[in-house]
Design an enzyme around this catalytic site. Structure first.
Site: not given
Ligand code: UGA
Length: 482
Positions: A160, A286
């Site tokens: 992440r 992602c």
């Molecule tokens: C995501 C995955 O979590 C990683 O495991 C993966 O390696 C990565 O994509 C990738 O494919 O490279 P990332 O995009 O860095 O990671 O961020 P996340 O923490 O997963 O959050 C993604 C989005 O979902 C953000 O906008 C975040 O704010 C949102 N989110 C996350 C929510 O709205 N609610 C949640 O409970 C969790």
């Protein structure tokens, strides 16, 4: 059977969020790494000590290994020839049809093939659709490389942004998709310092949840399974977020609190508490791209995955709903001054790609608002998309964003946004209205502190519940309070 730590020579092609973190972490666990990028200015910057992205622990790893076991170059040929394993970590952007554009992977595979002079293990690290492994193999063979001179494997990353270094070094699991034992053994050798637990005993190792007695497991699969694991993981996580966002909307209508509901759902160990945070929708480089790409993969193989259509639709609607919430608090938009906390797609990163915050800011600007925004890391990147001007200002601290604003929006989840001095904030705002797209505050606390507080999936409270403490709130000299 791989038993003792040995240094492997690795080339990582692509120095974006994935490639650069992987390269630094491979050096950190004892390998010799060359990180290749065709952007000469980026290579120079990295070589000279620069860090192009905001990522916790990355600066310390780069300075620890740069010039010793970690080099930067634009010479893919030399890097290929010196390496035992070549990780492809170039971009796979979304094409017009929603599928992944694999032209960078294709070009890099051809160039690697033309440079190969001994047995190499080529590793897909970029997020790619199933069958990409097969295509890389074909491209290399078409360039005249004999079958026994290479293996193509898949080793997806689950990093992440913002916590990528810890996610790499303290992984939940390490997935290795490899068809031959030789290739699988080389990958196992690369990850051995982590999977044996030895890394966690090293003085100065990056701290995290893993220890020498609880190291990350390796999962050895087929290459196709590894490719699908990556897409399916991101699609399922995005589905969890859209699901809780719809539940939040139900809670809002019914007068329940989605945070309580999420806690109750997440206590079921079959479901788990993570990725059940309601908000303004998911963004980033992602989830939006990978959900679309996986849906496209399903279409191509003749499987109806309509569920993913819904996940995307809900995510879009969630941003619109939040926008309506802002409208419901402000009535009209023209010339209203709005403070914004958070521009990146989430806290802890400077990445503004597919950021819900940016979509909301753009829409507010188009409706005539004047925005004053703060993000601890993303302002620089945001300026490339929305330049500074009379209606868009970037400031260095949250209170400057709130200064004289008609309302304050919280659009991502930096920790510091959850720790604001409420009395100071109340005094700074023109009207004490906070619209929180990440549920960083307790509604009762906010209401008792004198705010009109709207959040996601929780009843909106506009009257102070505790009139005594509300009476002692700091008042502004101009008396401009709601
Ligand atoms: C995501 C995955 O979590 C990683 O495991 C993966 O390696 C990565 O994509 C990738 O494919 O490279 P990332 O995009 O860095 O990671 O961020 P996340 O923490 O997963 O959050 C993604 C989005 O979902 C953000 O906008 C975040 O704010 C949102 N989110 C996350 C929510 O709205 N609610 C949640 O409970 C969790």
């Amino acid at each position: 059977m791989v038993e003792k730590n040995e240094s492997v020579t690795i080339a990582v092609v692509g120095s974006g969020y994935v490639g650069l973190v992987a390269a630094a972490c491979f050096a950190e666990i004892g390998h010799r790494v060359v990180c290749v990028d065709n952007d000469e200015s980026k290579v120079r910057m990295l070589h000279d000590g620069g860090v192009p992205i905001h990522e916790e622990h990355l600066p310390e790893l780069l300075s620890r290994h740069r010039g010793k076991t970690l080099e930067f170059t634009s010479d893919l040929r030399a890097a290929t020839q010196s390496a035992q394993a070549i990780f492809i970590a170039v971009g796979t952007p979304q094409s017009q049809t929603g599928s992944a554009d694999l032209s960078y992977v294709d070009a890099v595979a051809s160039e690697i093939a033309r440079s190969m002079d001994s047995y190499k293990v080529i590793v897909e690290k970029s997020t790619v659709p199933v069958y990409t492994n097969e295509w890389i193999r074909r491209v290399i063979e078409r360039n005249g490389v004999p079958k026994d001179l290479f293996d193509v494997t898949s080793n997806p990353e689950f990093l992440r942004e913002g916590t990528a270094v810890v996610d790499f070094l303290h992984a939940d699991r390490i997935v290795i998709g490899a068809a031959t034992e030789t290739a699988a053994d080389l990958l196992k050798k690369i990850y051995l310092p982590l999977t044996s637990g030895s890394y966690y005993n090293v003085v100065g190792s990056v701290p995290g949840p893993r220890t020498n007695v609880d190291p990350p497991p390796i999962l050895h699969t087929s290459t196709k399974a590894a490719e699908i694991i990556k897409h399916a993981s991101n699609a399922l996580l995005a589905t969890k977020i859209s699901f809780i966002n719809v539940v939040a909307n139900i809670c809002e209508a019914a007068g329940a609190d989605v945070e309580e509901v999420a806690r109750g759902i997440g206590m079921d160990t079959r479901i788990g508490p993570k990725f059940l945070r309601a908000g303004v929708g998911y963004g980033g480089s992602c989830f939006p791209k990978d959900v679309a790409a996986f849906r496209h993969v399903a279409e191509q193989v003749g499987v109806d995955f309509g569920l993913l259509h819904e996940v995307e639709k809900i995510n879009e609607e969630q941003k619109q709903r939040f926008f309506q919430k802002i409208r419901s608090a402000l009535w009209t938009f023209r010339a209203k001054k709005i403070g914004v906390l958070g521009l990146a797609f989430k806290g802890g990163t400077d990445d503004v790609r597919e950021s819900p915050a940016l979509d909301i800011v753009k829409k507010l600007l188009s409706e005539g608002c004047v925005i004053c925004a703060h993000d601890p890391a993303a302002a620089g990147r945001c300026k490339e998309v929305i330049p500074e001007g009379p209606t868009m200002r970037y400031v260095d601290d949250p209170y400057a964003a709130a200064q004289d604003a008609d309302a304050l929006l919280i659009l991502n989840d930096w920790q510091e946004f959850a720790e604001l001095d409420l009395a100071k904030l109340h005094y700074t705002l023109r009207y004490p209205i906070v619209i929180d797209g990440r549920n960083l505050y307790d509604p009762t606390t906010m209401t008792n502190a004198g705010f009109t507080y709207l959040s996601v999936g929780r009843p909106g409270l506009t009257q102070p519940l505790d009139p005594v403490s509300a009476f002692f709130l700091p008042r502004r000299r101009d008396g401009a309070k709601a």
